[in-house]
Design an enzyme around this catalytic site. Structure first.
Site, short mmCIF file in Angstrom:
data_model
loop_
_atom_site.label_atom_id
_atom_site.label_comp_id
_atom_site.label_asym_id
_atom_site.label_seq_id
_atom_site.Cartn_x
_atom_site.Cartn_y
_atom_site.Cartn_z
N GLY A 250 0.90 29.57 -41.88
CA GLY A 250 1.39 30.05 -40.59
C GLY A 250 2.27 31.28 -40.73
O GLY A 250 2.17 32.24 -39.95
N CYS A 251 3.15 31.27 -41.72
CA CYS A 251 4.07 32.40 -41.92
C CYS A 251 3.30 33.64 -42.35
O CYS A 251 3.66 34.76 -41.97
CB CYS A 251 5.15 32.03 -42.92
SG CYS A 251 6.19 30.66 -42.34
N THR A 252 2.24 33.45 -43.12
CA THR A 252 1.41 34.59 -43.52
C THR A 252 0.72 35.19 -42.31
O THR A 252 0.70 36.41 -42.13
CB THR A 252 0.38 34.14 -44.59
OG1 THR A 252 1.09 33.69 -45.75
CG2 THR A 252 -0.55 35.28 -44.96
N ALA B 118 3.35 37.09 -40.26
CA ALA B 118 3.77 38.33 -40.93
C ALA B 118 2.66 39.38 -40.89
O ALA B 118 2.93 40.56 -40.65
CB ALA B 118 4.17 38.02 -42.38
#
Length: 159
Positions: A49-51, A54
């Site tokens: 999710g963070c990838t 970002a």
């Protein structure tokens, strides 16, 4: 469990900070006065999710900058891990390390949250838009990783 964190609202003064970036530089919110800044907090570098989030911010960075916004991503990851994250995913935004979570807590981006139906202590995925004078223009908590940048652009009238 700690109680839910204090949440910022539009008009609040954005808590100032100086954090170490993925390249080892010190980045200060005060040094960006006169510019609009998007500060987003995410749980961990190199997770799915963070990838996605970002990469979405990175893909939108040129158009956000053209509209006068700088983007800072903040996590508890060490600068070396952030550098790997930037390298692995060809990220173009500035990533900042808040290892002791002090800035997360100042923004209300760390505390009790629901995860798979259970209350846990952790990072609350959050985004803040700070105006040229250092005031919170927009405060969004519990944002979704996928589709967030497109929604933020709509909320800011950029699409």
């Amino acid at each position: 469990m700690t109680e839910s964190p204090h949440r910022l609202v539009p008009g609040d003064a954005a808590p100032d900070f100086t954090l170490t970036s993925d390249s080892g530089e010190q980045v200060s919110l005060a040094a960006l006065r006169g510019r609009k800044v998007i500060v987003y907090f995410y749980p961990a570098a190199m997770t799915p999710g963070c990838t996605k989030q970002a990469c979405d911010f990175s893909d939108s960075l040129d158009s956000l900058r053209a509209s006068g916004y700088e983007v800072l991503g903040v996590s508890k990851d060490e600068p070396a891990r952030l550098a790997k994250f930037r390298e692995r995913d060809a990220l173009t935004l500035t990533l900042l390390s808040d290892g002791d979570l002090a800035v997360h807590k100042a923004y209300g981006a760390h505390g009790t949250k629901k995860l798979y139906g259970k209350e846990v202590e952790g990072v609350i995925r959050s985004t803040f838009v700070i105006d040229e004078d250092g005031a919170v223009q927009l405060a969004q908590y519990n944002v979704k990783a996928t589709g967030h940048v497109a929604k933020l652009r709509r909320d800011l009238g950029l699409d």
